[in-house]
Structures are given as structure tokens and as C-alpha cells.
Design a protein around this motif. Sequence first.
Motif, mmCIF file in Angstrom:
data_model
loop_
_atom_site.group_PDB
_atom_site.id
_atom_site.type_symbol
_atom_site.label_atom_id
_atom_site.label_comp_id
_atom_site.label_asym_id
_atom_site.label_seq_id
_atom_site.Cartn_x
_atom_site.Cartn_y
_atom_site.Cartn_z
ATOM 1 N N VAL A 14 0.849 -1.197 0.000
ATOM 2 C CA VAL A 14 0.000 0.000 0.000
ATOM 3 C C VAL A 14 0.880 1.241 0.000
ATOM 4 O O VAL A 14 1.772 1.384 0.849
ATOM 5 N N ILE A 15 0.640 2.143 -0.934
ATOM 6 C CA ILE A 15 1.490 3.330 -1.061
ATOM 7 C C ILE A 15 1.282 4.287 0.104
ATOM 8 O O ILE A 15 2.240 4.730 0.734
ATOM 9 N N ASP A 16 0.035 4.628 0.406
ATOM 10 C CA ASP A 16 -0.278 5.566 1.487
ATOM 11 C C ASP A 16 -1.162 4.836 2.493
ATOM 12 O O ASP A 16 -2.376 4.771 2.331
ATOM 13 N N LEU A 17 -0.545 4.304 3.525
ATOM 14 C CA LEU A 17 -1.255 3.476 4.486
ATOM 15 C C LEU A 17 -2.305 4.274 5.251
ATOM 16 O O LEU A 17 -3.424 3.792 5.478
ATOM 17 N N ASP A 18 -1.977 5.500 5.646
ATOM 18 C CA ASP A 18 -2.935 6.316 6.395
ATOM 19 C C ASP A 18 -4.165 6.636 5.540
ATOM 20 O O ASP A 18 -5.308 6.604 6.029
ATOM 21 N N GLU A 19 -3.936 6.965 4.286
ATOM 22 C CA GLU A 19 -5.043 7.276 3.402
ATOM 23 C C GLU A 19 -5.921 6.053 3.167
ATOM 24 O O GLU A 19 -7.149 6.145 3.139
ATOM 25 N N ARG A 20 -5.294 4.884 2.995
ATOM 26 C CA ARG A 20 -6.062 3.660 2.796
ATOM 27 C C ARG A 20 -6.897 3.340 4.036
ATOM 28 O O ARG A 20 -8.052 2.923 3.918
ATOM 29 N N ARG A 21 -6.320 3.543 5.208
ATOM 30 C CA ARG A 21 -7.068 3.270 6.435
ATOM 31 C C ARG A 21 -8.287 4.189 6.538
ATOM 32 O O ARG A 21 -9.396 3.744 6.868
#
Length: 309
Positions: A14-21
Motif C-alpha cells: 500500500v502506497i499511502d497506508l494512512d489514506e487507505r485506512r
Amino acid sequence: MTQRAAVIVNPSKVIDLDERRKEICDLLAEAGWPEPLWLTTTPEDPGCGMAVQAVEAAVDVVLTCGGDGTVMAVASVLAGTDVALALVPSGTGNLLATNLGVTRDVRAAVDLAVRGDRRRIDVGIVDGADTSTGHPGTFTVMAGMGFDAEMLDATPDTMKRRFGWPAYVVAGLRTLRRKRVPMRIRLDGGTWLRRRARTVLVANVGRLQGGIPLLPDAQPDDGWLDVAILTPRDLTDWMRLGWGVIMRRGDSRQLETFRAKKVEVHSDREQARELDGDVVAPARMLVATISPAALLLCVPRATPPPPGA
């Protein structure tokens, strides 16, 4: 009754973990579901321990955000339970998702977890897999011995991240010239088949990278393993085999297919092996059995029949 989800994420996919969460949590909240249990895999644990935590927390659905290896690890724990697995494809291969029509769109994937159908599929079990590296010996897509595992082993992670599945093709070209090796294959305890082969694949589904239909009749819930024995001698044979598979011709002399509930593959020397795209310890044998209807999976809703049908 309010349902609860867990999300198991492989951060390397996942490139942007915070955004995915935030995206997944917001989508679940829109559906009226509470905050999910959020769990992250580690290099030492590809998802097995996290799946155990999810089951112990009595969640209803586990959303798996990663590649085929993450799915394999989580599925090995969920198999035999009533906890459903939802796929949020994020890796390079995502062959189970491809075979079942699950897209990479996160909103659509979460919608399947919330509103999709539930389908019980089979899983394959491989005896003697190297569990010391976190591989559970379970596969949802396919297991292989020979060329396919050599190709996967020769594909650097950097190339997979940059080019996706075509990176496997580049790596595969470097191993095509290796010679066939003597192999013995036995199906359901029958007579041993003796072949000089480049690879033997034991599959739960039939499509390879790029949607190539190697075993078009394979179904993940039919209670059978589909077996492909590939015996090309040279580059010309490989070209004929590839063209025959793409054109869905069933008369290729370089490809034999079978079905069985137990498959035993033996070689006179150690061979590379893989489970669901992850390389496991090389060995002289691969023994796989089917576990029917073991895994509850979130899948797209079936298209209703037209009126009067």
C-alpha cells in the motif's frame, strides 16, 4: 444485527497506508459498521497471527488488503470457520481476485464485504510446506513445482512494484531454456504417470497472470484440484504452448490436464516450489489435497435471471 470487520493490511503493498485506512474506515462507517479492528502484517508474520486475532475478536468479516501471499496466510486461518474473507486487492498478482471478478477499486471491494454474496470455496493443502518462513501450506489459487516457481523466484520485488505482472514474463524468459526433468505424478492413488516436464501446476482456479486461461474449466468450489503438466522441450514448444493456451485450444502436445482430489508429484532432484505466488522451500516432492468448501468468501452478487427465465 450490527456486524464487525477486521482489516489485515500488508504495508509493503500500500502506497499511502494512512489514506487507505481512512478510506476503508469511512466506507464501513457509511454502511453503518463500527470502527474495524486494524491489523498490520510484518516481515516475520505474513498474516496468520493477525487472522487469529481477528477470529478471537469474533469479527464477521476480515478484509485483506495485500497480495496473494497475504490472502494465502489469512485464508489458512479462516478456512474451517464462519468468518468471511473479503479481498481488497493491493499486490501484483491478486489471482484469486482476478478469477472471482473482484476489482482493485477499494469502494467496490468494501461494498462486497458489506453487501456482496457469500460463497464457500475450496482450498488446497500442501504437505511439508516450509512453515518456518510463515508459509502455512494452504493455497487458494495454485501450487507449482518447476518453471513457475523458478520464474517467481527470479522476479525482483522492485520490478514487480514498477511493472506489475509483466515483470514475471521478463524473469520467465531467462529460465525458459532450462531442461525438462523426470517427474512422476500420481492422481488419487492411481498409477504413476512418468513425464519429462518443466513444471506441474495444481490449481484451485484456472486463470494465470494477465488473465491467461490455463485451466478454463477449473472452479474454486467444485471439490476438485485441476492439474496441468507442462512438457515443452525448447523455445518453439513454449511458443506453441503459449499460443494454444491463449487461443483456448485443447490439443497442445506440451500440456496435459487432469483432475484429482489428491496430487503427488515426485522428482529425482530438488525443484523450486511455490504456493499462491510465494516461493517455498525447494524439495523433491509436492503433495496436495483438496479441502472442499472450507473458506467463506465475499464475492459479487450473482446476476438475477431475466423475467420469465
